[in-house]
Design a protein around this motif. Structure first.
Motif, PDB file in Angstrom:
ATOM      1  N   GLU A   1       0.820  -1.212   0.000  1.00 32.34           N
ATOM      2  CA  GLU A   1       0.000   0.000   0.000  1.00 32.34           C
ATOM      3  C   GLU A   1       0.854   1.263   0.000  1.00 32.34           C
ATOM      4  N   ARG A   2       1.930   1.252   0.746  1.00 30.32           N
ATOM      5  CA  ARG A   2       2.846   2.388   0.821  1.00 30.32           C
ATOM      6  C   ARG A   2       4.276   1.856   0.784  1.00 30.32           C
ATOM      7  N   VAL A   3       5.161   2.631   0.156  1.00 35.97           N
ATOM      8  CA  VAL A   3       6.576   2.272   0.086  1.00 35.97           C
ATOM      9  C   VAL A   3       7.388   3.522   0.387  1.00 35.97           C
ATOM     10  N   ILE A   4       8.204   3.452   1.440  1.00 34.74           N
ATOM     11  CA  ILE A   4       9.053   4.574   1.834  1.00 34.74           C
ATOM     12  C   ILE A   4      10.497   4.090   1.833  1.00 34.74           C
ATOM     13  N   PHE A   5      11.356   4.862   1.168  1.00 36.89           N
ATOM     14  CA  PHE A   5      12.769   4.521   1.088  1.00 36.89           C
ATOM     15  C   PHE A   5      13.598   5.586   1.795  1.00 36.89           C
ATOM     16  N   SER A   6      14.807   5.196   2.200  1.00 37.17           N
ATOM     17  CA  SER A   6      15.679   6.152   2.886  1.00 37.17           C
ATOM     18  C   SER A   6      15.996   7.360   2.012  1.00 37.17           C
ATOM     19  N   SER A   7      16.024   7.175   0.698  1.00 31.70           N
ATOM     20  CA  SER A   7      16.279   8.318  -0.188  1.00 31.70           C
ATOM     21  C   SER A   7      15.155   9.348  -0.133  1.00 31.70           C
ATOM     22  N   ASP A   8      13.958   8.930   0.287  1.00 30.71           N
ATOM     23  CA  ASP A   8      12.830   9.860   0.399  1.00 30.71           C
ATOM     24  C   ASP A   8      12.984  10.799   1.591  1.00 30.71           C
ATOM     25  N   VAL A   9      13.627  10.310   2.658  1.00 33.86           N
ATOM     26  CA  VAL A   9      13.709  11.082   3.906  1.00 33.86           C
ATOM     27  C   VAL A   9      15.131  11.534   4.215  1.00 33.86           C
ATOM     28  N   LYS A  10      16.073  11.169   3.349  1.00 33.75           N
ATOM     29  CA  LYS A  10      17.495  11.532   3.504  1.00 33.75           C
ATOM     30  C   LYS A  10      18.065  11.020   4.822  1.00 33.75           C
ATOM     31  N   ALA A  11      17.579   9.852   5.241  1.00 35.31           N
ATOM     32  CA  ALA A  11      18.041   9.247   6.493  1.00 35.31           C
ATOM     33  C   ALA A  11      17.900   7.742   6.394  1.00 35.31           C
TER      34      ALA A  11
ATOM     35  N   ALA B   1      13.511   8.496  11.211  1.00 32.35           N
ATOM     36  CA  ALA B   1      12.773   9.306  10.233  1.00 32.35           C
ATOM     37  C   ALA B   1      11.944   8.456   9.282  1.00 32.35           C
ATOM     38  N   ILE B   2      12.501   7.345   8.819  1.00 29.56           N
ATOM     39  CA  ILE B   2      11.776   6.525   7.848  1.00 29.56           C
ATOM     40  C   ILE B   2      10.556   5.871   8.493  1.00 29.56           C
ATOM     41  N   PHE B   3      10.673   5.496   9.769  1.00 28.69           N
ATOM     42  CA  PHE B   3       9.536   4.916  10.479  1.00 28.69           C
ATOM     43  C   PHE B   3       8.475   5.984  10.759  1.00 28.69           C
ATOM     44  N   GLN B   4       8.914   7.180  11.107  1.00 26.59           N
ATOM     45  CA  GLN B   4       7.963   8.273  11.315  1.00 26.59           C
ATOM     46  C   GLN B   4       7.189   8.576  10.042  1.00 26.59           C
ATOM     47  N   ARG B   5       7.884   8.615   8.910  1.00 22.37           N
ATOM     48  CA  ARG B   5       7.200   8.867   7.637  1.00 22.37           C
ATOM     49  C   ARG B   5       6.174   7.771   7.360  1.00 22.37           C
ATOM     50  N   ALA B   6       6.533   6.524   7.644  1.00 15.67           N
ATOM     51  CA  ALA B   6       5.599   5.422   7.415  1.00 15.67           C
ATOM     52  C   ALA B   6       4.350   5.575   8.280  1.00 15.67           C
ATOM     53  N   LEU B   7       4.518   5.930   9.549  1.00 15.09           N
ATOM     54  CA  LEU B   7       3.362   6.102  10.432  1.00 15.09           C
ATOM     55  C   LEU B   7       2.445   7.210   9.922  1.00 15.09           C
ATOM     56  N   VAL B   8       3.041   8.302   9.450  1.00 14.51           N
ATOM     57  CA  VAL B   8       2.242   9.417   8.942  1.00 14.51           C
ATOM     58  C   VAL B   8       1.502   9.016   7.671  1.00 14.51           C
TER      59      VAL B   8
END
Length: 253
Positions: free
Chosen positions: A158-168, A174-181
């Protein structure tokens, strides 16, 4: 990607790592020959630069962008790196937009010796149907989105977040926070699944997200106190993650 109906109480989220969790990968084999190939590729597109000069520019831009990134450890977006390299070579913005995606994929291809689906991955994900599935992983979107599509895994998530998206990079939160949001969930509604005791178990644990550790011989740094994972899973039982998740969230098995 699957669509979740906002009018229905959403099921919990299973959040996955990618490499050594979903995919076999042997890559990042970068040497002088890498830049010989890339300089030749650029020459065919009427952009002249020697391999050594290209390597120096690439490394210099990467280091500058890493220094400016907020993460601990930081990450960059390779598309932004290559765009800056080409801008230094006076390539127009229009041409840069045409070239950077392909240039990044050429770099990835020539530095990768193997990429494939980890045995049992499809069975594991099929067993997890009913949960919301998502990815949070240390990697570049420019590389790994095409790889997941190529290997038939992208549409599971459903959602895919990569470290390149959050620069961390994990274990930065940061990547886990972005996923929760993006998933609109609390830590207690998520399980993380990964192979790395440091990046995955520690990183998720910093936000109170329990983790299932896939035992794939991934080492952790010495002298670092690590939280205990919710469970450990050995290879050969692709249904284990779904069973553990159902038990954790009180679902019938």
């Amino acid at each position: 990607m699957p669509v979740v109906d906002d009018d229905v109480s959403s099921p919990p989220v299973l959040l996955f790592d990618v490499f050594k969790t979903l995919l076999l990968f042997d890559g990042d084999h970068v040497d002088d020959a890498t830049f010989v190939h890339l300089a030749s590729w650029l020459r065919y597109r009427q952009i002249a630069i020697t391999p050594k000069a290209l390597q120096r520019r690439y490394l210099s831009v990467t280091q500058a962008q890493l220094a400016a990134a907020p993460g601990q450890p930081p990450d960059v977006d390779v598309l932004v790196v290559w765009d800056a390299v080409l801008a230094e070579l006076s390539v127009s913005q229009v041409r840069r937009r045409e070239l950077v995606v392909e240039l990044a994929l050429v770099y990835r291809q020539i530095t990768t010796r193997q990429i494939d689906v980890w045995p049992g991955t499809f069975e594991m994900l099929d067993a997890c149907r009913g949960f919301r599935l998502a990815i949070a992983s240390n990697t570049q979107r420019a590389y790994t989105e095409p790889e997941l599509r190529m290997l038939g895994l992208w549409d599971y998530f459903e959602r895919v977040i990569f470290s390149s998206d959050v620069k961390a990079c994990k274990p930065d939160i940061a990547i886990f926070q972005r996923a929760l949001v993006e998933l609109d969930v609390a830590p207690g509604e998520v399980l993380y699944i990964g192979d790395n005791p440091y990046d995955d178990v520690l990183g998720a644990g910093r936000l109170g997200i329990p983790a299932i550790l896939l035992e794939r011989d991934t080492p952790a740094p010495p002298n670092v106190e690590l939280p205990t994972p919710l469970a450990r899973v050995a290879d050969g039982d692709p249904g284990a993650v779904a069973r553990l998740a159902k038990a954790h969230f009180g679902w019938p098995s």
